[in-house]
Enzyme design. Structure first.
Site, mmCIF file in Angstrom:
data_model
loop_
_atom_site.group_PDB
_atom_site.id
_atom_site.type_symbol
_atom_site.label_atom_id
_atom_site.label_comp_id
_atom_site.label_asym_id
_atom_site.label_seq_id
_atom_site.Cartn_x
_atom_site.Cartn_y
_atom_site.Cartn_z
ATOM 1 N N TRP A 101 41.328 49.007 43.704
ATOM 2 C CA TRP A 101 40.712 47.775 43.187
ATOM 3 C C TRP A 101 40.693 47.763 41.670
ATOM 4 O O TRP A 101 40.929 46.722 41.050
ATOM 5 C CB TRP A 101 39.317 47.572 43.776
ATOM 6 C CG TRP A 101 39.389 47.434 45.260
ATOM 7 C CD1 TRP A 101 38.907 48.294 46.198
ATOM 8 C CD2 TRP A 101 40.062 46.392 45.993
ATOM 9 N NE1 TRP A 101 39.225 47.850 47.458
ATOM 10 C CE2 TRP A 101 39.924 46.698 47.366
ATOM 11 C CE3 TRP A 101 40.773 45.237 45.631
ATOM 12 C CZ2 TRP A 101 40.469 45.887 48.374
ATOM 13 C CZ3 TRP A 101 41.302 44.437 46.631
ATOM 14 C CH2 TRP A 101 41.151 44.762 47.971
ATOM 15 N N ASP A 171 32.952 46.143 38.529
ATOM 16 C CA ASP A 171 33.051 45.623 39.888
ATOM 17 C C ASP A 171 32.119 46.484 40.734
ATOM 18 O O ASP A 171 32.349 47.678 40.903
ATOM 19 C CB ASP A 171 34.508 45.743 40.366
ATOM 20 C CG ASP A 171 34.694 45.272 41.802
ATOM 21 O OD1 ASP A 171 33.691 44.948 42.473
ATOM 22 O OD2 ASP A 171 35.856 45.234 42.265
ATOM 23 N N LYS A 195 30.320 43.161 51.603
ATOM 24 C CA LYS A 195 30.102 44.563 51.943
ATOM 25 C C LYS A 195 28.631 44.842 52.248
ATOM 26 O O LYS A 195 28.286 45.299 53.312
ATOM 27 C CB LYS A 195 30.588 45.462 50.807
ATOM 28 C CG LYS A 195 32.096 45.664 50.856
ATOM 29 C CD LYS A 195 32.755 45.322 49.597
ATOM 30 C CE LYS A 195 34.210 45.008 49.698
ATOM 31 N NZ LYS A 195 34.970 45.409 50.853
HETATM 32 C C1 LIG Z 1 35.497 47.237 45.112
HETATM 33 C C2 LIG Z 1 36.232 46.033 45.603
HETATM 34 N N1 LIG Z 1 36.642 45.108 44.711
HETATM 35 C C3 LIG Z 1 37.322 44.015 45.109
HETATM 36 C C4 LIG Z 1 37.625 43.789 46.413
HETATM 37 C C5 LIG Z 1 38.404 42.560 46.789
HETATM 38 O O1 LIG Z 1 37.575 41.623 47.354
HETATM 39 P P1 LIG Z 1 38.139 40.243 47.947
HETATM 40 O O2 LIG Z 1 38.795 40.581 49.245
HETATM 41 O O3 LIG Z 1 36.908 39.402 48.091
HETATM 42 O O4 LIG Z 1 39.104 39.678 46.971
HETATM 43 C C6 LIG Z 1 37.221 44.711 47.383
HETATM 44 C C7 LIG Z 1 37.526 44.462 48.799
HETATM 45 O O5 LIG Z 1 37.445 45.280 49.660
HETATM 46 C C8 LIG Z 1 36.520 45.874 46.960
HETATM 47 O O6 LIG Z 1 36.130 46.805 47.838
#
Ligand SMILES: Cc1ncc(COP(=O)(O)O)c(C=O)c1O
Length: 360
Positions: A101, A171, A195
């Site tokens: 991510w 994030d 989550k």
């Molecule tokens: C830490 C983190 N950031 C970003 C995301 C991406 O999220 P989205 O699917 O809402 O774009 C995730 C998805 O699992 C994640 O775990």
């Protein structure tokens, strides 16, 4: 009704009590004669739902008054570019790469401008958090970006990086509201709620107000943080249902003692699993001890066939979604706020039996 223990990384387990309340209110919310799903986002009833959700979140996290809270959409992945467009006004930002991510956020920034990776743990398959006490952050970098809890690799920053006076952007998707955080140490926090907080389709941005640009020439209206900040998250139709469920989860956290209590319970819960992993002769954790996440716990047997058998057998026993991400393999137990300690204990009991049955 038969509920399983759901260890999914997200969308993930939600508090049963909240789901029950949503069910009770499904056909008639607060005497309105309609569901929240059917209600105008401009109605006073929905405005109250939104205001309550924001107020409870502010109180839970102790969000200072000079921070805006925005409920938005488009996926947490869209925020990778939104953040760069809004905060890297000189086109420069630095990133710590601790997993998929963080890498994706970095790659979006590279599409848009000059992004530099100032540290990475790719050399050991992201099984640790790099030393961030003296990073080579560029003087003119607009911010330092981290993914504070790495959902896939099961790591979490044991302490925040030394930003050397730069704005910190994090994030927090897979750790959001799992423990107390000092919001004032961040310029911007973003999180997808799927989550730890609610149904997929809502992201929360907490951003220091002076970092929100007034004007962003060339940037579409919906990608300007200013748009939703000024409109109280109601510039366009929000995910009304999602925000309503988030609000209920915020209240549930409040009722259960707030973030300090959540953090304490999460640490105890995670210790049940990590203690077993550390003593097991079959299962092990691939993650550096000090960097272990309290929310996402990957583990392996070292034998792919055995891993697959474990996941299948566990599912039959009502312990579901334990398959690890393909980049780590093995298993992963996500043990968010709503996973009761009994669920982790049931998992460990199952692992013990599995180990006995498969010991050479
Ligand atoms: C830490 C983190 N950031 C970003 C995301 C991406 O999220 P989205 O699917 O809402 O774009 C995730 C998805 O699992 C994640 O775990």
């Amino acid at each position: 009704m038969s509920r399983v223990y759901n260890f999914s990384a997200g969308p993930a387990v939600l508090p049963e009590e909240v789901l029950g309340e949503c069910a009770d209110e499904m056909l008639d919310y607060a005497g309105c004669g309609m569901s929240v799903m059917e209600m105008s986002h401009r109605s006073s009833v929905f405005q109250k739902i939104l205001d309550d959700a924001e107020a409870t979140l502010r109180s839970l996290m102790g969000i200072p008054d000079n921070y805006k809270v925005i409920f938005t959409q488009g996926g947490d992945s869209l925020l990778f570019s939104t953040v760069f467009m809004n905060l890297a006004l000189n086109g420069k930002a630095d990133y710590v790469i601790t997993g998929n991510w963080a890498k994706k956020a970095f790659q979006e920034a590279q599409i848009l401008g000059d992004a530099v990776a100032v540290a990475s743990s790719a050399d050991k398959n992201f099984s640790y958090i790099p030393d961030c006490s003296d990073l080579p952050i560029r003087e003119d970098a607009s911010y330092l970006y981290i993914c504070e809890n790495n959902t896939i690799y099961g790591t979490k920053f044991p302490e925040l990086p030394n930003t050397k006076g730069h704005v910190l952007v994090a994030d927090q998707s897979s750790m959001f509201l799992s423990e107390p955080v000092d919001v004032s140490r961040y310029g911007l926090i973003h999180a997808g709620v799927q989550k730890n907080v609610g149904p997929a389709g809502v992201q929360i941005v907490i951003v220091r107000e002076d970092l929100i640009p007034e004007d962003l020439p060339g940037v579409p209206t919906m990608l300007r943080l200013r748009t939703q900040a000024d409109a109280g998250s109601l510039y366009n139709t929000p995910n009304c249902w999602g925000i309503y469920v988030c609000g209920k989860v915020f209240r549930w956290i409040e009722k259960n003692g707030g973030l300090a209590a959540m953090g304490g319970r999460n640490a105890e819960k995670a210790a049940v699993l990590y203690d077993f992993l550390d003593e097991s002769e079959l299962f092990s954790s691939p993650v550096e001890r000090r960097d272990r996440s309290l929310m996402n716990v990957p583990f392996v047997t070292g034998n792919k066939d055995l891993d697959a058998e474990f996941v299948a057998e566990a599912a039959k026993a009502g312990l579901v979604s334990l398959k690890g991400h393909r980049s780590v393999g093995g298993m992963r137990a996500s043990i968010y706020n709503a996973m009761p300690r009994a669920g982790v204990e049931a998992l460990v009991a199952f692992m013990k039996d599995f180990e006995l049955a498969h010991r050479a």
